[in-house]
Design a protein around this motif. Structure first.
Motif, PDB file in Angstrom:
ATOM      1  N   LYS A  10      30.757 -50.597 -11.192  1.00  0.00           N
ATOM      2  CA  LYS A  10      30.841 -49.207 -10.727  1.00  0.00           C
ATOM      3  C   LYS A  10      29.678 -48.864  -9.817  1.00  0.00           C
ATOM      4  O   LYS A  10      29.847 -48.208  -8.800  1.00  0.00           O
ATOM      5  N   ARG A  11      28.517 -49.314 -10.226  1.00  0.00           N
ATOM      6  CA  ARG A  11      27.320 -49.037  -9.436  1.00  0.00           C
ATOM      7  C   ARG A  11      27.487 -49.601  -8.024  1.00  0.00           C
ATOM      8  O   ARG A  11      27.177 -48.961  -7.037  1.00  0.00           O
ATOM      9  N   LYS A  12      28.011 -50.792  -7.975  1.00  0.00           N
ATOM     10  CA  LYS A  12      28.232 -51.453  -6.697  1.00  0.00           C
ATOM     11  C   LYS A  12      29.228 -50.649  -5.842  1.00  0.00           C
ATOM     12  O   LYS A  12      29.035 -50.448  -4.650  1.00  0.00           O
ATOM     13  N   PHE A  13      30.268 -50.186  -6.504  1.00  0.00           N
ATOM     14  CA  PHE A  13      31.272 -49.383  -5.808  1.00  0.00           C
ATOM     15  C   PHE A  13      30.647 -48.133  -5.208  1.00  0.00           C
ATOM     16  O   PHE A  13      30.839 -47.816  -4.027  1.00  0.00           O
ATOM     17  N   TYR A  14      29.859 -47.410  -6.024  1.00  0.00           N
ATOM     18  CA  TYR A  14      29.297 -46.146  -5.562  1.00  0.00           C
ATOM     19  C   TYR A  14      28.221 -46.331  -4.499  1.00  0.00           C
ATOM     20  O   TYR A  14      27.831 -45.374  -3.854  1.00  0.00           O
ATOM     21  N   LYS A  15      27.765 -47.531  -4.332  1.00  0.00           N
ATOM     22  CA  LYS A  15      26.780 -47.797  -3.295  1.00  0.00           C
ATOM     23  C   LYS A  15      27.427 -48.347  -2.021  1.00  0.00           C
ATOM     24  O   LYS A  15      26.764 -48.533  -1.015  1.00  0.00           O
ATOM     25  N   SER A  16      28.715 -48.613  -2.085  1.00  0.00           N
ATOM     26  CA  SER A  16      29.372 -49.259  -0.951  1.00  0.00           C
ATOM     27  C   SER A  16      29.505 -48.303   0.233  1.00  0.00           C
ATOM     28  O   SER A  16      29.612 -47.087   0.065  1.00  0.00           O
ATOM     29  N   THR A  17      29.495 -48.875   1.400  1.00  0.00           N
ATOM     30  CA  THR A  17      29.630 -48.078   2.617  1.00  0.00           C
ATOM     31  C   THR A  17      30.979 -47.384   2.663  1.00  0.00           C
ATOM     32  O   THR A  17      31.087 -46.222   3.060  1.00  0.00           O
ATOM     33  N   GLY A  18      32.002 -48.095   2.219  1.00  0.00           N
ATOM     34  CA  GLY A  18      33.348 -47.530   2.211  1.00  0.00           C
ATOM     35  C   GLY A  18      33.417 -46.262   1.386  1.00  0.00           C
ATOM     36  O   GLY A  18      34.006 -45.263   1.791  1.00  0.00           O
ATOM     37  N   TRP A  19      32.790 -46.293   0.221  1.00  0.00           N
ATOM     38  CA  TRP A  19      32.782 -45.127  -0.649  1.00  0.00           C
ATOM     39  C   TRP A  19      32.004 -43.976  -0.021  1.00  0.00           C
ATOM     40  O   TRP A  19      32.429 -42.831  -0.058  1.00  0.00           O
ATOM     41  N   LYS A  20      30.876 -44.281   0.578  1.00  0.00           N
ATOM     42  CA  LYS A  20      30.052 -43.223   1.167  1.00  0.00           C
ATOM     43  C   LYS A  20      30.791 -42.511   2.293  1.00  0.00           C
ATOM     44  O   LYS A  20      30.686 -41.295   2.447  1.00  0.00           O
ATOM     45  N   LYS A  21      31.543 -43.265   3.041  1.00  0.00           N
ATOM     46  CA  LYS A  21      32.339 -42.657   4.109  1.00  0.00           C
ATOM     47  C   LYS A  21      33.441 -41.789   3.515  1.00  0.00           C
ATOM     48  O   LYS A  21      33.712 -40.688   3.971  1.00  0.00           O
ATOM     49  N   LEU A  22      34.061 -42.331   2.486  1.00  0.00           N
ATOM     50  CA  LEU A  22      35.196 -41.645   1.876  1.00  0.00           C
ATOM     51  C   LEU A  22      34.777 -40.348   1.189  1.00  0.00           C
ATOM     52  O   LEU A  22      35.460 -39.322   1.289  1.00  0.00           O
ATOM     53  N   ARG A  23      33.652 -40.395   0.487  1.00  0.00           N
ATOM     54  CA  ARG A  23      33.210 -39.176  -0.199  1.00  0.00           C
ATOM     55  C   ARG A  23      32.875 -38.087   0.818  1.00  0.00           C
ATOM     56  O   ARG A  23      33.072 -36.901   0.566  1.00  0.00           O
ATOM     57  N   GLN A  24      32.380 -38.506   1.958  1.00  0.00           N
ATOM     58  CA  GLN A  24      32.104 -37.557   3.034  1.00  0.00           C
ATOM     59  C   GLN A  24      33.407 -36.896   3.505  1.00  0.00           C
ATOM     60  O   GLN A  24      33.472 -35.680   3.709  1.00  0.00           O
ATOM     61  N   LEU A  25      34.433 -37.712   3.644  1.00  0.00           N
ATOM     62  CA  LEU A  25      35.745 -37.187   4.045  1.00  0.00           C
ATOM     63  C   LEU A  25      36.275 -36.199   3.000  1.00  0.00           C
ATOM     64  O   LEU A  25      36.834 -35.155   3.337  1.00  0.00           O
ATOM     65  N   ALA A  26      36.084 -36.549   1.741  1.00  0.00           N
ATOM     66  CA  ALA A  26      36.561 -35.688   0.663  1.00  0.00           C
ATOM     67  C   ALA A  26      35.812 -34.358   0.675  1.00  0.00           C
ATOM     68  O   ALA A  26      36.412 -33.295   0.517  1.00  0.00           O
ATOM     69  N   LEU A  27      34.502 -34.424   0.883  1.00  0.00           N
ATOM     70  CA  LEU A  27      33.694 -33.206   0.953  1.00  0.00           C
ATOM     71  C   LEU A  27      34.157 -32.303   2.090  1.00  0.00           C
ATOM     72  O   LEU A  27      34.292 -31.088   1.933  1.00  0.00           O
ATOM     73  N   GLU A  28      34.432 -32.918   3.212  1.00  0.00           N
ATOM     74  CA  GLU A  28      34.861 -32.135   4.368  1.00  0.00           C
ATOM     75  C   GLU A  28      36.242 -31.531   4.126  1.00  0.00           C
ATOM     76  O   GLU A  28      36.491 -30.367   4.428  1.00  0.00           O
TER      77      GLU A  28
END
Ligand SMILES: [Zn+2]
Length: 102
Positions: A10-28
């Motif tokens: 999970k930690r690895k997932f939450y640090k991934s670039t893909g996730w960081k981009k996606l969470r940004q999209l979700a926030l927007e």
């Protein structure tokens, strides 16, 4: 397919670039507002609270939905903790869930 059963996975997932981009999209998409507060008629914006992105269906059980925007929602820290019953301090103690502050 990736699995997210262990803390390390999970930690690895939450640090991934893909996730960081996606969470940004979700926030927007959610206008940087907690979706549960919104249901109560309140606006909780990032200026007022820490916002976190929640998986509606948890990645542990639905790894195929880990990167699915439809499976994400913005919650304030209070509601996110509530949703995961983190107040008992048992299940997730010691995990840094929010290494990114908003
Ligand atoms: Zn909230």
């Amino acid at each position: 397919m990736s699995e997210y059963k262990t803390i390390e996975q999970k930690r690895k997932f939450y640090k991934s670039t893909g996730w960081k981009k996606l969470r940004q999209l979700a926030l927007e998409r959610d206008n940087h507002e907690c979706q549960w507060c919104k249901k109560d008629g309140k606006v909780t914006h990032k200026d007022a609270a820490t916002l976190e992105i929640d998986h509606v269906k948890e990645i542990e059980d639905y790894p195929e939905l880990a990167y699915d925007l439809e499976n994400l929602r913005t919650l304030c820290k209070h509601h996110h903790n509530k949703r995961h019953n983190r107040f008992d301090g048992k299940a997730t103690k010691g995990i840094n869930w929010d290494d990114e502050k908003w």
